[in-house]
Design an enzyme around this catalytic site. Structure first.
Site, PDB file in Angstrom:
ATOM      1  CE  LYS A  11      -3.995  -2.175   2.280  1.00 15.56           C
ATOM      2  NZ  LYS A  11      -5.012  -2.022   3.360  1.00 15.56           N
ATOM      3  CE1 TYR A  51      -9.425  -3.395   0.313  1.00 18.92           C
ATOM      4  CE2 TYR A  51      -8.496  -1.485  -0.766  1.00 18.92           C
ATOM      5  CZ  TYR A  51      -8.345  -2.609   0.015  1.00 18.92           C
ATOM      6  OH  TYR A  51      -7.097  -2.949   0.507  1.00 18.92           O
ATOM      7  CG  ASN A 114      -3.768  -2.053   6.845  1.00 16.80           C
ATOM      8  OD1 ASN A 114      -3.652  -1.743   5.657  1.00 16.80           O
ATOM      9  ND2 ASN A 114      -4.756  -2.815   7.284  1.00 16.80           N
ATOM     10  CG  HIS A 117      -5.351  -6.347  -0.235  1.00 16.94           C
ATOM     11  ND1 HIS A 117      -6.558  -6.378   0.415  1.00 16.94           N
ATOM     12  CD2 HIS A 117      -5.412  -7.277  -1.232  1.00 16.94           C
ATOM     13  CE1 HIS A 117      -7.332  -7.280  -0.184  1.00 16.94           C
ATOM     14  NE2 HIS A 117      -6.668  -7.832  -1.179  1.00 16.94           N
ATOM     15  CD  GLU A 128      -8.679  -9.410  -3.368  1.00 16.34           C
ATOM     16  OE1 GLU A 128      -9.417  -8.926  -2.500  1.00 16.34           O
ATOM     17  OE2 GLU A 128      -7.541  -9.867  -3.111  1.00 16.34           O
TER      18      GLU A 128
HETATM   19  P1  IDP Z   1      -7.740  -6.946   5.611  1.00 15.93           P
HETATM   20  O1  IDP Z   1      -6.997  -5.940   4.754  1.00 15.93           O
HETATM   21  O2  IDP Z   1      -6.930  -7.356   6.824  1.00 15.93           O
HETATM   22  O3  IDP Z   1      -8.256  -8.113   4.815  1.00 15.93           O
HETATM   23  P2  IDP Z   1     -10.472  -5.923   5.656  1.00 15.93           P
HETATM   24  O4  IDP Z   1     -11.431  -6.135   6.778  1.00 15.93           O
HETATM   25  O5  IDP Z   1     -10.720  -6.649   4.362  1.00 15.93           O
HETATM   26  O6  IDP Z   1      -9.004  -6.196   6.224  1.00 15.93           O
HETATM   27  O7  IDP Z   1     -10.475  -4.360   5.362  1.00 15.93           O
HETATM   28  C1  IDP Z   1      -9.865  -3.815   4.216  1.00 15.93           C
HETATM   29  C2  IDP Z   1      -9.044  -2.614   4.603  1.00 15.93           C
HETATM   30  O8  IDP Z   1      -9.929  -1.585   5.070  1.00 15.93           O
HETATM   31  C3  IDP Z   1      -8.080  -2.844   5.766  1.00 15.93           C
HETATM   32  O9  IDP Z   1      -6.844  -3.370   5.367  1.00 15.93           O
HETATM   33  C4  IDP Z   1      -7.930  -1.450   6.340  1.00 15.93           C
HETATM   34  O10 IDP Z   1      -6.963  -0.703   5.603  1.00 15.93           O
HETATM   35  C5  IDP Z   1      -9.306  -0.859   6.096  1.00 15.93           C
HETATM   36  N1  IDP Z   1     -10.124  -0.989   7.322  1.00 15.93           N
HETATM   37  C6  IDP Z   1     -10.696  -2.086   7.825  1.00 15.93           C
HETATM   38  N2  IDP Z   1     -11.366  -1.817   8.966  1.00 15.93           N
HETATM   39  C7  IDP Z   1     -11.204  -0.500   9.176  1.00 15.93           C
HETATM   40  C8  IDP Z   1     -11.666   0.373  10.189  1.00 15.93           C
HETATM   41  O11 IDP Z   1     -12.364  -0.009  11.127  1.00 15.93           O
HETATM   42  N3  IDP Z   1     -11.289   1.675  10.064  1.00 15.93           N
HETATM   43  C9  IDP Z   1     -10.502   2.121   9.032  1.00 15.93           C
HETATM   44  N4  IDP Z   1     -10.060   1.311   8.049  1.00 15.93           N
HETATM   45  C10 IDP Z   1     -10.405   0.019   8.127  1.00 15.93           C
END
Ligand code: IDP
Length: 142
Positions: A11, A51, A114, A117, A128
Site C-alpha cells: 500500500k 474494495y 496498514n 493487502h 482480485e
Molecule cells: P484486511 O486488509 O486485513 O483483509 P479488511 O477487513 O478486508 O481487512 O479491510 C480492508 C481494509 O480496510 C483494511 O486493510 C484497512 O486498511 C481498512 N479498514 C478495515 N477496517 C477498518 C476500520 O475499522 N477503520 C478504518 N479502516 C479500516
C-alpha cells in the site's frame, strides 16, 4: 497442501517508506514466488472498484482516498497454501493487534495505513488477480 495464488498489494504508506524490497523478501523467504508484479497509481475509482465489497462500511471513503494517495505495488504470489501463508505474514488488520515479526507489526502505521493487502479466500483471490492482471501477465516458473 495445494499450490495457490493470491493477490498482494504493497500500500502507499509502505511504498513511501521504501519498503517494497523488504516486504517482497518476506514473501520469498517464506517460500512464495512472485509470478506477476506492477507498480501503479490507483484512481479513487480503481480503489473503489477493488474494495466494492466494503462499499457500505463507514471507512470505505477513507480507504479509497488512502489507496489512491500514492503509488502501490500489486503482485501475484504463488505457493503452497499461499492465501493463508500471506495472511499470516501480513498480521492482523490493525497493526496494534498484529503479532511481532509480521509485516503490519513492522511496517504499518495504523488501521488505515496498514502496509499491505492480501486476498482472504480462493474465490476472492481469483477475482482480485483478474482485477489487475491478464492471464498472459502471470509468469509461473513451471
Ligand atoms: P484486511 O486488509 O486485513 O483483509 P479488511 O477487513 O478486508 O481487512 O479491510 C480492508 C481494509 O480496510 C483494511 O486493510 C484497512 O486498511 C481498512 N479498514 C478495515 N477496517 C477498518 C476500520 O475499522 N477503520 C478504518 N479502516 C479500516
Amino acid at each position: 497442501m495445494a499450490v495457490e495464488r493470491t493477490l498482494s498489494i504493497i500500500k502507499p504508506d509502505a511504498v513511501k517508506k521504501n519498503a517494497i524490497g523488504a516486504i517482497l523478501s518476506r514473501f520469498e523467504q517464506a517460500g512464495l514466488q512472485v509470478i506477476a508484479a506492477r507498480m501503479l497509481q490507483l484512481s479513487a475509482a480503481d480503489a473503489g472498484g477493488f474494495y466494492a465489497v466494503h462499499k457500505d462500511r463507514p471507512f470505505y471513503g477513507e480507504l479509497c482516498a488512502f489507496m489512491s494517495s500514492g503509488p502501490v505495488l500489486v503482485s501475484v504470489l504463488e505457493g503452497e497454501g499461499a492465501i493463508a501463508k500471506n495472511r499470516e505474514l501480513m498480521g492482523a488488520t490493525n497493526p496494534k493487534d498484529a503479532a511481532p515479526g509480521t509485516i503490519r507489526a513492522d511496517f504499518a502505521e495504523n488501521i488505515d495505513a496498514n502496509a499491505v493487502h492480501g486476498s482472504d479466500s480462493a474465490e476472492t483471490a481469483a477475482w482480485e488477480i483478474a482485477y489487475f492482471f491478464s492471464k498472459r501477465e502471470l509468469c509461473p516458473r513451471s
